[in-house]
Design an enzyme around this catalytic site. Structure first.
Site, short mmCIF file in Angstrom:
data_model
loop_
_atom_site.label_atom_id
_atom_site.label_comp_id
_atom_site.label_asym_id
_atom_site.label_seq_id
_atom_site.Cartn_x
_atom_site.Cartn_y
_atom_site.Cartn_z
N ASP A 50 40.61 41.16 32.17
CA ASP A 50 41.07 41.82 33.40
C ASP A 50 42.58 42.03 33.40
O ASP A 50 43.34 41.36 32.68
CB ASP A 50 40.71 40.97 34.62
CG ASP A 50 39.25 41.11 35.00
OD1 ASP A 50 38.49 41.72 34.24
OD2 ASP A 50 38.87 40.57 36.06
N HIS A 71 39.32 48.52 37.34
CA HIS A 71 39.74 47.30 38.02
C HIS A 71 40.70 47.62 39.17
O HIS A 71 41.58 46.83 39.49
CB HIS A 71 40.41 46.36 37.02
CG HIS A 71 40.51 44.93 37.49
ND1 HIS A 71 39.47 44.25 38.05
CD2 HIS A 71 41.56 44.05 37.48
CE1 HIS A 71 39.83 43.02 38.36
NE2 HIS A 71 41.11 42.88 38.03
N HIS A 73 45.40 46.68 42.09
CA HIS A 73 44.94 45.30 42.17
C HIS A 73 45.03 44.70 43.57
O HIS A 73 45.52 43.58 43.76
CB HIS A 73 45.75 44.43 41.20
CG HIS A 73 45.01 43.20 40.75
ND1 HIS A 73 45.06 42.00 41.41
CD2 HIS A 73 44.20 42.99 39.69
CE1 HIS A 73 44.33 41.10 40.79
NE2 HIS A 73 43.78 41.67 39.73
N HIS A 86 41.81 37.17 30.78
CA HIS A 86 42.86 38.08 31.24
C HIS A 86 43.80 38.42 30.09
O HIS A 86 44.24 37.52 29.36
CB HIS A 86 43.67 37.47 32.39
CG HIS A 86 42.86 37.17 33.61
ND1 HIS A 86 42.06 36.04 33.71
CD2 HIS A 86 42.70 37.87 34.78
CE1 HIS A 86 41.46 36.05 34.88
NE2 HIS A 86 41.83 37.14 35.55
#
Length: 848
Positions: A155, A206, A210, A308
């Site tokens: 991510d 994504h 964010h 991540h």
């Protein structure tokens, strides 16, 4: 302007159509637009631009925000905030919210909440878990009967440093992965995204920036999803209609807000992707968790692992963990690495090649401008600020020190030049007598002291006439009120001296100031020295915090900055409050002009346009009264700043001209750049600063402030040393930084607004107080206006010959020494001819 200017007059804003309060022949003021046409044109253009922007936005926004693929729904479905949280059933890395239909014949079925179409039939165990609930969160995705499938997902990327390292690891190990990327990072590093696609990895959505979808509304969620989808289509040529929500926890159906967030994803046609195992690698990378990143439970069940590749200061532990721990362990236990679309049939249908549309390309271009340019601009502005504060500060300190080391020596037998002292006065009855008293006791023989009364309405002329009775060198000229520039030109035309020394009516010269200003001209063999600047200090420094702040400003800008400019031969302003001018040079340059409010800056640049040199004498000291309240300070500084912009515009032919040396190539362009940068970028910097504080805390701004304060402290310390000022000036440095930037921004916005409006900025005289600090001489009380003024200079000295005249340089008094007894008899400053200067008369003796 900088702190060397000393007029404390306020500013009066007059109507653009009002007649100028000046005499005939006044030049047109720079930026003046009496008709107001410029302002009306600008307003019209602004209105047209705003209307066009609103029109285009209204037309384009719905098209940009419309999901690019079919399968979305116009009508929203949301659970009320007070509703019970639905139960969670099933296993897998995908999740969806379904409406539950209970039927005796068909059992419990899950229906699409938007179409009512049956999606799944729940098992008896699942039906028991659902109970009577009308809604359910279902987890699903792995093909039936499959085992030992593992999907590595990353991510928050791509990161320009750590994502390529991960890709190198995955390439060597022949491991495909799934990267859930943010639009903000994707437009900043499109080549990394393309590499991920090229090497067989999958790309997921994504969000754009964010945010937490649990707290964003439907429109914001739609924008975050659709805009990211479109720009990824343009970057990759692929559709990626599946999304992992930022901050979405494992099986996150714990609140109604999270249930509604998943429903919005479904409404807009996106599959909600989650995971089975969270490594919490970010906490180990950040140091919040100690030890090593733990392995997931590799017991043969299918796994989707959350990691991540960006979003923190470092992801090195994640890279090492994937390479040295996770991949070897999973391979040892017989796992097969797959991307999420390879393992989930529904994601396979949500991916594949697409035809990129103009809206996709437009979205990417707009995202690039909105999401990457601000950060790049902020980095550039920070670099400029560092250069300005550290680079320019260090350079000016070096030049100022170098200049002091190369101080010129002046011969004691230098010729005496005829000097006229010129004062333009308007309503100065409280201070003019004191100013003249200080001038009468100069150590240099003055030809005359000319005071031009510019139509004063008080007793200024009476005070001057009283002084002429004591010293016939003083001449009073009167004129109707026409402005300071006209008064100076009047005095200049009447002056008999080759050198004209100017000061303001409230300025106090130290006894040797004229001598030190004029001595520069005696060494000018080519006679191309047009002007010499003196040093202005704040006389009322100890009055309050504001005057102390100004004293530090005067100190650093004159003691270091202007000294550095002098070393380069590029002084942009010779302050009229303490200056000496070659009369011939001023007349050749056209005299003082009323076209700007900064007549001294205007004249300085005009002299250099005519190829006259400018110098500074660091020991020619004058004391001035600084504004003692905020209103007066702002009025003064608006006039200075506006006048500076006028002067730069008027003399713009000097900019970037190699033949103009350092002045044209460096000093003036830097001055203009430093002035206009706040106007262009302050709103952006404020927004970015607020965002920085929100995301990273106050410490980031604190580091910047500490850095700039430390540099200014060094500059101020050098100025204190060079100017022999009290060290306690340095205590004001932190306050100086806090006040300086907001003040500069206010002044620039105000000045640019006034320039665009085309108004005439007038003068509105403020009341003088005549205050001078006792600290100028620690043993002396605070003098009242008209009292003798203590000034730090050498204690005393004997000048001249034959008459035994002496000058007490501490008390600014003149007397006679009895040749027989040596006793001193103080006098009032007589008038006697000096045989070295012919017709020059005065009672102050020759130069010491």
């Amino acid at each position: 302007m900088d702190g060397r200017r000393n007029d404390t007059s306020a500013v009066r804003l007059e109507s653009p159509t009002a007649a100028a309060p000046t005499g005939a022949g006044e030049p047109t003021s720079v930026f003046l637009d009496p008709s107001g046409r410029r302002w009306r044109t600008l307003l019209a253009l602004g209105l047209i631009s705003i209307t066009a922007l609103v029109t285009v936005t209204t037309w384009a926004a719905p098209r940009l925000l419309d999901p690019p693929e079919p399968g979305h729904h116009r009508t929203a479905v949301e659970l009320p905030l007070g509703a019970p949280v639905p139960p969670t059933v099933g296993e897998g890395p995908l999740e969806r919210v379904l409406h539950v239909e209970q039927s005796l014949q068909r059992g419990a079925r899950g229906l699409d909440p938007f179409t009512g179409r049956p999606v799944t039939v729940f098992s008896e165990e699942e039906a028991a878990d659902i109970g009577t609930s009308e809604w359910v969160l279902q987890r699903y995705g792995y093909p039936g009967g499959s085992t030992h499938l593992i999907s590595l997902t990353f991510d928050d990327g791509p990161d320009p440093v750590f994502t390529p390292q991960l890709l190198d690891v995955l390439s060597r190990e022949k491991v495909p992965a799934t990267f859930f990327v943010t639009g903000q990072r994707a437009v900043a590093a499109p080549d990394i995204i393309r590499r991920e696609i090229r090497e067989g990895h999958a790309i997921g959505n994504h969000s754009l920036t964010h945010p937490d979808f649990n707290s964003t509304g439907p429109l914001m969620t739609q924008a975050q999803l659709v805009l990211t989808d479109r720009l990824l289509r343009d970057v990759t040529g692929q559709r990626s209609a599946y999304t992992r929500m930022p901050f979405g926890g494992f099986g996150d159906g714990s609140t109604i807000a999270s249930i509604n967030a998943i429903l919005r994803l479904q409404q807009f046609g996106y599959v909600s992707a989650s995971y089975d195992s969270d490594t919490l690698d970010w906490s180990y990378d950040s140091g919040e968790s100690a030890g090593s990143i733990p392995l997931p439970q590799l017991d043969g069940r299918n796994l989707t692992v959350l990691l991540h590749d960006a979003g923190g200061d470092s992801r090195q532990k994640t890279v090492d963990y994937v390479q040295n721990v996770l991949i070897p362990a999973a391979k040892a236990r017989g796992y097969t690495f797959v991307t999420m679309p390879q393992a989930q049939a529904e994601l396979q249908a949500a991916t594949g090649p697409v035809t990129v549309t103009g809206w996709d390309t437009a979205t990417r271009q707009l995202a690039t401008v909105a999401l990457t340019w601000p950060q790049n601009l902020l980095s550039s502005l920070f670099a400029f600020a560092v250069m300005a504060v550290i680079g320019v500060g260090g350079l000016t300190v070096t030049l100022a020190l170098a200049r002091r080391l190369r101080r010129r020596r002046f011969p004691e037998d230098a010729p005496v030049l005829p000097v006229t002292v010129l004062i333009a006065a308007y309503n100065e009855e409280k201070v003019i007598a004191r100013t003249l008293r200080a001038l009468r006791h100069q150590t240099y023989p003055l030809l005359e002291i000319v005071v031009v009364d510019d139509g004063s309405t008080d007793a200024t002329s009476d005070e001057v006439l009283l002084a002429t009775a004591e010293d016939p060198r003083i001449r009073l000229l009167r004129q109707r009120n026409q402005g300071k520039w006209a008064a100076l030109n009047h005095g200049l035309s009447a002056a008999r001296g080759e050198i004209v020394v100017t000061l303001d009516a409230d300025t106090i010269f130290a006894p040797q100031t004229v001598h030190r200003l004029v001595r520069q001209f005696t060494l000018d063999g080519a006679e191309r020295l047009g002007a010499v600047a003196g040093v202005v200090r704040v006389a009322n420094r100890n009055h309050n915090l504001l005057t102390r702040w100004q004293a530090l400003e005067y100190l650093t800008q004159i003691g270091v900055e202007r000294a550095a400019y002098a070393r380069l031969g590029a002084i942009p302003v010779v302050p009229g409050a303490c200056a000496a001018w070659r009369r011939r040079a001023v007349l050749e340059a056209g005299g003082y002009s009323g076209a700007t409010l900064a007549e001294d800056c205007d004249l300085t640049l005009a002299l250099q346009t005519a190829h006259w040199r400018i110098s500074q004498d660091d020991e020619a000291i004058a004391l001035t009264e600084a504004p003692q309240d905020v209103k007066s300070l702002l009025a003064q500084r608006v006039r200075w700043t506006f006048g500076t912009l006028q002067s730069l515009s008027k003399h713009r032919e000097l900019l970037l001209r190699r033949k103009r040396g350092w002045l044209g190539l460096v000093v003036l362009p830097y001055t203009l750049l430093a002035a206009l940068t706040p106007v262009l970028f302050t709103p952006f910097v404020v927004v970015m600063a607020v965002q920085t504080v929100r995301d990273q805390g106050w410490w980031v701004l604190g580091v910047y402030f500490a850095l700039f304060t430390a540099v200014h402290l060094v500059v101020a310390a050098v100025a204190v040393a060079l100017m022999r000022e009290p060290v306690d000036h340095l205590l004001l440095v932190p306050l100086y930084r806090l006040v300086y930037e907001p003040l500069r921004i206010y002044l620039m916005y105000t000045s640019v607004y006034l320039a665009l409006r085309g108004v005439r900025l007038g003068w509105n005289k403020l009341r003088r107080t005549g205050r001078v600090d006792a600290a100028l001489d620690p043993s002396a009380p605070v003098p009242a206006p008209g009292a003798e003024i203590p000034v730090r200079e050498p204690v005393s000295g004997t000048v001249g010959a034959g008459t035994g005249r002496i000058i007490d340089l501490d008390r600014l008094t003149v007397g006679e020494r009895d040749p027989a007894t040596g006793a001193v008899v103080h006098g009032g400053g007589g008038t006697q001819p000096d045989p070295r200067v012919g017709s020059i008369t005065g009672g102050s003796g020759g130069p010491s």
